[in-house]
Design a protein around this motif. Structure first.
Motif, PDB file in Angstrom:
ATOM      1  N   SER A  71      11.695   7.278  -8.481  1.00  0.00           N
ATOM      2  CA  SER A  71      13.040   7.187  -8.247  1.00  0.00           C
ATOM      3  C   SER A  71      13.488   7.281  -6.770  1.00  0.00           C
ATOM      4  O   SER A  71      14.297   7.372  -6.201  1.00  0.00           O
ATOM      5  CB  SER A  71      14.046   7.859  -8.740  1.00  0.00           C
ATOM      6  OG  SER A  71      13.795   7.070 -10.338  1.00  0.00           O
ATOM      7  N   ALA A  72      12.191   7.241  -5.820  1.00  0.00           N
ATOM      8  CA  ALA A  72      12.300   7.357  -4.308  1.00  0.00           C
ATOM      9  C   ALA A  72      13.205   8.470  -3.679  1.00  0.00           C
ATOM     10  O   ALA A  72      13.848   8.298  -2.685  1.00  0.00           O
ATOM     11  CB  ALA A  72      12.518   6.203  -3.859  1.00  0.00           C
ATOM     12  N   GLN A  73      13.318   9.679  -4.312  1.00  0.00           N
ATOM     13  CA  GLN A  73      13.857  10.888  -3.791  1.00  0.00           C
ATOM     14  C   GLN A  73      13.375  11.284  -2.423  1.00  0.00           C
ATOM     15  O   GLN A  73      12.083  11.257  -2.560  1.00  0.00           O
ATOM     16  CB  GLN A  73      14.649  11.917  -4.826  1.00  0.00           C
ATOM     17  CG  GLN A  73      15.069  11.252  -5.929  1.00  0.00           C
ATOM     18  CD  GLN A  73      16.732  10.868  -5.937  1.00  0.00           C
ATOM     19  OE1 GLN A  73      17.230  11.450  -5.418  1.00  0.00           O
ATOM     20  NE2 GLN A  73      16.547   9.513  -6.044  1.00  0.00           N
ATOM     21  N   ILE A  74      13.946  11.964  -1.789  1.00  0.00           N
ATOM     22  CA  ILE A  74      13.395  12.654  -0.620  1.00  0.00           C
ATOM     23  C   ILE A  74      12.156  13.760  -1.028  1.00  0.00           C
ATOM     24  O   ILE A  74      12.482  14.186  -1.983  1.00  0.00           O
ATOM     25  CB  ILE A  74      14.495  13.611   0.260  1.00  0.00           C
ATOM     26  CG1 ILE A  74      15.328  12.544   1.298  1.00  0.00           C
ATOM     27  CG2 ILE A  74      13.887  14.546   1.014  1.00  0.00           C
ATOM     28  CD1 ILE A  74      16.376  13.184   2.088  1.00  0.00           C
ATOM     29  N   PRO A  75      11.153  13.746  -0.587  1.00  0.00           N
ATOM     30  CA  PRO A  75      10.577  13.116   0.771  1.00  0.00           C
ATOM     31  C   PRO A  75       9.639  11.788   0.310  1.00  0.00           C
ATOM     32  O   PRO A  75       8.853  11.367   1.094  1.00  0.00           O
ATOM     33  CB  PRO A  75       9.776  14.212   1.188  1.00  0.00           C
ATOM     34  CG  PRO A  75       9.164  15.008  -0.081  1.00  0.00           C
ATOM     35  CD  PRO A  75      10.264  14.736  -1.208  1.00  0.00           C
ATOM     36  N   PHE A  76      10.007  11.126  -0.687  1.00  0.00           N
ATOM     37  CA  PHE A  76       9.090  10.215  -1.371  1.00  0.00           C
ATOM     38  C   PHE A  76      10.076   8.718  -0.920  1.00  0.00           C
ATOM     39  O   PHE A  76       9.733   7.764  -1.694  1.00  0.00           O
ATOM     40  CB  PHE A  76       8.625  10.297  -2.774  1.00  0.00           C
ATOM     41  CG  PHE A  76       7.926  11.366  -2.929  1.00  0.00           C
ATOM     42  CD1 PHE A  76       6.812  11.612  -2.379  1.00  0.00           C
ATOM     43  CD2 PHE A  76       8.680  12.470  -3.636  1.00  0.00           C
ATOM     44  CE1 PHE A  76       6.198  12.832  -2.594  1.00  0.00           C
ATOM     45  CE2 PHE A  76       7.854  13.867  -3.976  1.00  0.00           C
ATOM     46  CZ  PHE A  76       6.894  13.648  -3.347  1.00  0.00           C
ATOM     47  N   SER A  77      10.974   8.711  -0.077  1.00  0.00           N
ATOM     48  CA  SER A  77      11.938   7.477   0.056  1.00  0.00           C
ATOM     49  C   SER A  77      11.490   6.478   0.735  1.00  0.00           C
ATOM     50  O   SER A  77      12.039   5.415   0.345  1.00  0.00           O
ATOM     51  CB  SER A  77      13.344   8.008   0.638  1.00  0.00           C
ATOM     52  OG  SER A  77      13.742   9.278  -0.129  1.00  0.00           O
ATOM     53  N   SER A  78      10.377   6.599   1.664  1.00  0.00           N
ATOM     54  CA  SER A  78      10.093   5.252   2.548  1.00  0.00           C
ATOM     55  C   SER A  78       9.775   4.179   1.732  1.00  0.00           C
ATOM     56  O   SER A  78       9.690   3.138   2.319  1.00  0.00           O
ATOM     57  CB  SER A  78       8.998   5.948   3.615  1.00  0.00           C
ATOM     58  OG  SER A  78       7.913   6.286   2.746  1.00  0.00           O
ATOM     59  N   TRP A  79       9.160   4.171   0.722  1.00  0.00           N
ATOM     60  CA  TRP A  79       8.780   3.084  -0.024  1.00  0.00           C
ATOM     61  C   TRP A  79       9.537   2.152  -0.641  1.00  0.00           C
ATOM     62  O   TRP A  79       9.296   0.865  -0.697  1.00  0.00           O
ATOM     63  CB  TRP A  79       7.595   3.273  -1.244  1.00  0.00           C
ATOM     64  CG  TRP A  79       8.141   4.287  -2.353  1.00  0.00           C
ATOM     65  CD1 TRP A  79       8.402   5.194  -2.602  1.00  0.00           C
ATOM     66  CD2 TRP A  79       8.873   3.093  -3.514  1.00  0.00           C
ATOM     67  NE1 TRP A  79       8.962   5.276  -3.861  1.00  0.00           N
ATOM     68  CE2 TRP A  79       9.043   3.906  -4.398  1.00  0.00           C
ATOM     69  CE3 TRP A  79       8.881   1.823  -3.807  1.00  0.00           C
ATOM     70  CZ2 TRP A  79       9.854   3.513  -5.628  1.00  0.00           C
ATOM     71  CZ3 TRP A  79       9.453   1.445  -4.947  1.00  0.00           C
ATOM     72  CH2 TRP A  79       9.866   2.162  -5.815  1.00  0.00           C
ATOM     73  N   LEU A  80      10.936   2.469  -0.681  1.00  0.00           N
ATOM     74  CA  LEU A  80      12.068   1.713  -1.392  1.00  0.00           C
ATOM     75  C   LEU A  80      12.253   0.406  -0.296  1.00  0.00           C
ATOM     76  O   LEU A  80      12.300  -0.478  -0.783  1.00  0.00           O
ATOM     77  CB  LEU A  80      13.033   2.539  -1.502  1.00  0.00           C
ATOM     78  CG  LEU A  80      13.934   1.997  -2.837  1.00  0.00           C
ATOM     79  CD1 LEU A  80      13.444   1.573  -4.047  1.00  0.00           C
ATOM     80  CD2 LEU A  80      15.334   2.692  -2.941  1.00  0.00           C
ATOM     81  N   PRO A  81      12.548   0.925   0.656  1.00  0.00           N
ATOM     82  CA  PRO A  81      12.876  -0.327   1.915  1.00  0.00           C
ATOM     83  C   PRO A  81      11.686  -1.278   2.094  1.00  0.00           C
ATOM     84  O   PRO A  81      11.953  -2.261   2.253  1.00  0.00           O
ATOM     85  CB  PRO A  81      13.319   0.360   2.998  1.00  0.00           C
ATOM     86  CG  PRO A  81      13.737   1.611   2.628  1.00  0.00           C
ATOM     87  CD  PRO A  81      13.036   2.169   1.707  1.00  0.00           C
ATOM     88  N   ALA A  82      10.444  -0.459   2.123  1.00  0.00           N
ATOM     89  CA  ALA A  82       9.252  -1.106   2.365  1.00  0.00           C
ATOM     90  C   ALA A  82       9.076  -2.232   1.127  1.00  0.00           C
ATOM     91  O   ALA A  82       8.152  -3.225   1.617  1.00  0.00           O
ATOM     92  CB  ALA A  82       7.973  -0.231   2.534  1.00  0.00           C
ATOM     93  N   ALA A  83       9.240  -1.945   0.044  1.00  0.00           N
ATOM     94  CA  ALA A  83       9.333  -2.924  -1.153  1.00  0.00           C
ATOM     95  C   ALA A  83       9.983  -4.281  -1.078  1.00  0.00           C
ATOM     96  O   ALA A  83       9.918  -4.966  -1.834  1.00  0.00           O
ATOM     97  CB  ALA A  83       9.484  -2.238  -2.304  1.00  0.00           C
ATOM     98  N   MET A 137       0.785  -1.237  -0.095  1.00  0.00           N
ATOM     99  CA  MET A 137      -0.089   0.072   0.111  1.00  0.00           C
ATOM    100  C   MET A 137       0.725   1.271   0.082  1.00  0.00           C
ATOM    101  O   MET A 137       0.749   2.507  -0.655  1.00  0.00           O
ATOM    102  CB  MET A 137      -0.885   0.093   1.140  1.00  0.00           C
ATOM    103  CG  MET A 137      -2.173  -1.074   1.196  1.00  0.00           C
ATOM    104  SD  MET A 137      -3.097  -0.943  -0.364  1.00  0.00           S
ATOM    105  CE  MET A 137      -3.709   0.671  -0.015  1.00  0.00           C
ATOM    106  N   ILE A 138       1.794   1.216   0.883  1.00  0.00           N
ATOM    107  CA  ILE A 138       2.839   2.414   0.555  1.00  0.00           C
ATOM    108  C   ILE A 138       3.439   2.459  -0.527  1.00  0.00           C
ATOM    109  O   ILE A 138       3.677   3.806  -0.982  1.00  0.00           O
ATOM    110  CB  ILE A 138       3.866   2.190   1.847  1.00  0.00           C
ATOM    111  CG1 ILE A 138       3.373   2.464   3.450  1.00  0.00           C
ATOM    112  CG2 ILE A 138       5.232   3.217   1.638  1.00  0.00           C
ATOM    113  CD1 ILE A 138       4.335   2.093   4.359  1.00  0.00           C
TER     114      ILE A 138
END
Length: 572
Positions: free
Chosen positions: A194-206, A142-143
């Motif tokens: 490409s998960a740059q700040i401030p949209f980075s949190s989904w990358l480790p969650a994936a 979902m994230i």
């Protein structure tokens, strides 16, 4: 012959054959500098033409080649890694859809049609992240999908703004009065993907997805889509004031955050995910310094060694009773020599060790940052993050490969699987050779010759060595100490980004949803809608019934009075 093979093996043969067949075509396109565009006009509305476009140029063909080479190796690895999965055929179809979506994104330079690949990546990635079907993977999915929806909306906004130009071809953009807004929406879309700040949190969650999917997502497909979009749009975006400086600022922040966070992380797959995030920061940094082809060069080299890193990590997890915590691993070098050798090649390439593929692209980007008119603070942050890369790579090796054995000894480590061995060997050779091969191709595009003094030339190597030394000195063998400091918690949660982007937004949306449901669905809509109409009709019918009863009583009384008066008159 094909009936006895697994679906993943068949798809692997198909992808690798396609990659090998496309290689001479790609080389010919590079040597002759060819660009071929096919365009089909679908319909035209008030001078705005909707067309379906395909482009065959060196960039799209080489990208497709790298994607299919990595995907073929990953599917070959999946034949062993996912062999016990009862739904292997479904998994294979999903991965093939994923690869198809990325190829569509690469070959289509028209924004509305590009949404086929862009949205396809988002939808299929959600299906792959929630593949194991538990609450943790659903939350991660979902994230992932909701963050990527921001980028999808930005693409839709840019499509709406580009109606003013009368076309949507990325290759033929020009200056107009809403140029800055269009550029901002495209850059925001690329930053979410490409998960740059401030949209980075989904990358480790994936990382909740199966390891082969992680190898594919984090090397050449989903996360590189944003970088590729900016490379395609670069001639248009380059004319926008402040574009490069803003992109450079956010990319360096992302690079620094991921580098520090990986040093505090203990999950093997999340460490590699954060290293992907830092390398995406390097690619965006190259774009921010005005070198799109150098970013593409690093994208290719990174894709090859990162896929190799994930496949080796998958084998280590598989052979460690599905343990992902590096504090519970140890002495792996004597138990899995081939896997560990390939892991070291990938790790050294990631650090930028000389004469491996990562060195040729990463070292050049860092030297370009020294040559460019960049601020001193930015340079210091860039080289601090570079040192962090060497630090977390060495920490990973120290904890899992060379530390004393801490895991259960009853689980045998075997390396007799031909699927895995061939997959990691092909990617290892690619990770060693690719840098020197690509260097001669990409350097002629946008990197001019420049000369640096010896102390600046050696700065990168010195920073990498310093990172290794700091990691060795700071490495703590007492993994039993489970208490985490506040600083460690701050860095391990990506500067609280994971918490801020997930929990408050979720709580806000759920509370708002509950209030809306109570006030609208169960409130005004009920009063104005079905229940209100029902109550009103019941009230009207009750009132009508009362009036009718009263009228009936009145008429009876009137009749009785009339009869009385009539009889009285008769008797009178």
């Amino acid at each position: 012959m094909f009936k006895s093979l697994k679906s993943s093996s068949i798809s692997s043969i198909f992808l690798l054959t396609y990659s090998v067949a496309l290689l001479p075509v790609t080389v010919w396109f590079f040597m002759s500098s060819k660009n071929i565009i096919f365009e089909w006009s679908i319909f035209e509305v008030s001078s705005c033409m909707m067309s379906f476009m395909f482009i065959f140029d060196p960039v799209s063909l080489s990208f497709s080649n790298v994607i299919c080479l990595i995907s073929g190796c990953v599917m070959m690895f999946s034949s062993s890694y996912m062999s016990h999965d009862p739904f292997l055929k479904r998994f294979t179809w999903l991965v093939m859809l994923f690869v198809l979506s990325m190829n569509l994104l690469v070959f289509i330079p028209s924004l509305p049609v590009l949404l086929l690949g862009w949205d396809g990546l988002g939808i299929v990635s959600f299906a792959l992240v929630i593949y194991y079907q538990n609450m943790k993977s659903l939350g991660a999915g979902m994230i992932t999908v909701l963050t990527n929806r921001i980028g999808d909306v930005m693409i839709l906004i840019s499509i709406g703004l580009l109606v003013l130009q009368g076309h949507w071809s990325i290759l033929a953009m020009w200056d107009f009065h809403l140029m800055a807004w269009t550029g901002a929406s495209v850059v925001l879309a690329a930053m979410t993907k490409s998960a740059q700040i401030p949209f980075s949190s989904w990358l480790p969650a994936a990382m909740a997805a199966p390891t082969p999917v992680s190898a594919l997502v984090h090397s050449s497909t989903l996360v590189t889509a944003g970088v590729f979009l900016i490379i395609r749009f670069f001639p248009f975006l380059d004319g926008i004031y402040g574009f490069k400086s803003c992109l450079l600022f956010f990319s360096v922040l992302t690079l620094l955050m991921a580098g520090i966070g990986a040093n505090y992380e203990n999950d093997l797959k999340k460490i590699i995910a954060l290293s992907t995030l830092s390398q995406l920061g390097v690619m965006m940094m190259s774009l921010g310094m005005g070198a799109p082809y150098l970013a593409l060069f690093h994208l290719y080299t990174h894709a090859l060694f990162k896929a190799l890193l994930f496949l080796c990590a998958g084998m280590i997890i598989h052979n460690s009773s599905n343990t992902q915590d590096i504090r519970h691993m140890g002495l792996l070098f004597s138990q899995s020599p081939l896997t560990v050798s390939c892991l070291n090649i990938a790790n050294l390439s990631l650090c930028g060790a000389p004469f491996l593929s990562g060195f040729y692209s990463k070292d050049l980007i860092l030297e370009l940052s020294l040559n460019n008119p960049t601020s001193l603070v930015m340079i210091m942050l860039i080289f601090l993050a570079t040192g962090m890369t060497a630090s977390y790579s060495f920490r990973l090796s120290l904890c899992s490969l060379w530390s004393p054995a801490k895991n259960s000894s009853f689980h045998s480590k075997q390396e007799f699987d031909p699927y895995v061995n061939w997959a990691v060997t092909i990617l290892s050779l690619s990770a060693i050779v690719a840098g020197s091969v690509f260097q001669g191709v990409f350097l002629m595009f946008d990197v001019f010759p420049f000369v640096l003094p010896p102390f600046l030339k050696m700065l990168t190597i010195c920073v990498i060595v310093l990172g290794l030394v700091v990691s060795f000195l700071a490495w703590d063998t007492s993994y039993e100490n489970k208490k985490m400091s506040k600083t460690g918690y701050f860095f391990s949660t990506m500067w609280f980004l994971a918490l801020i982007s997930a929990q408050p937004l979720t709580k806000f949306s759920m509370v708002m949803g509950t209030n809306l449901m109570k006030s609208v669905d169960m409130g005004w809509l009920e009063i104005m809608g079905g229940q209100g109409v029902s109550m009103m009709s019941m009230e009207i019918s009750r009132l009508n019934q009362k009036i009718q009863i009263k009228f009936f009583n009145f008429f009876i009384l009137l009749i009785l009075c009339s009869l009385g008066i009539f009889s009285y008159l008769l008797l009178w």
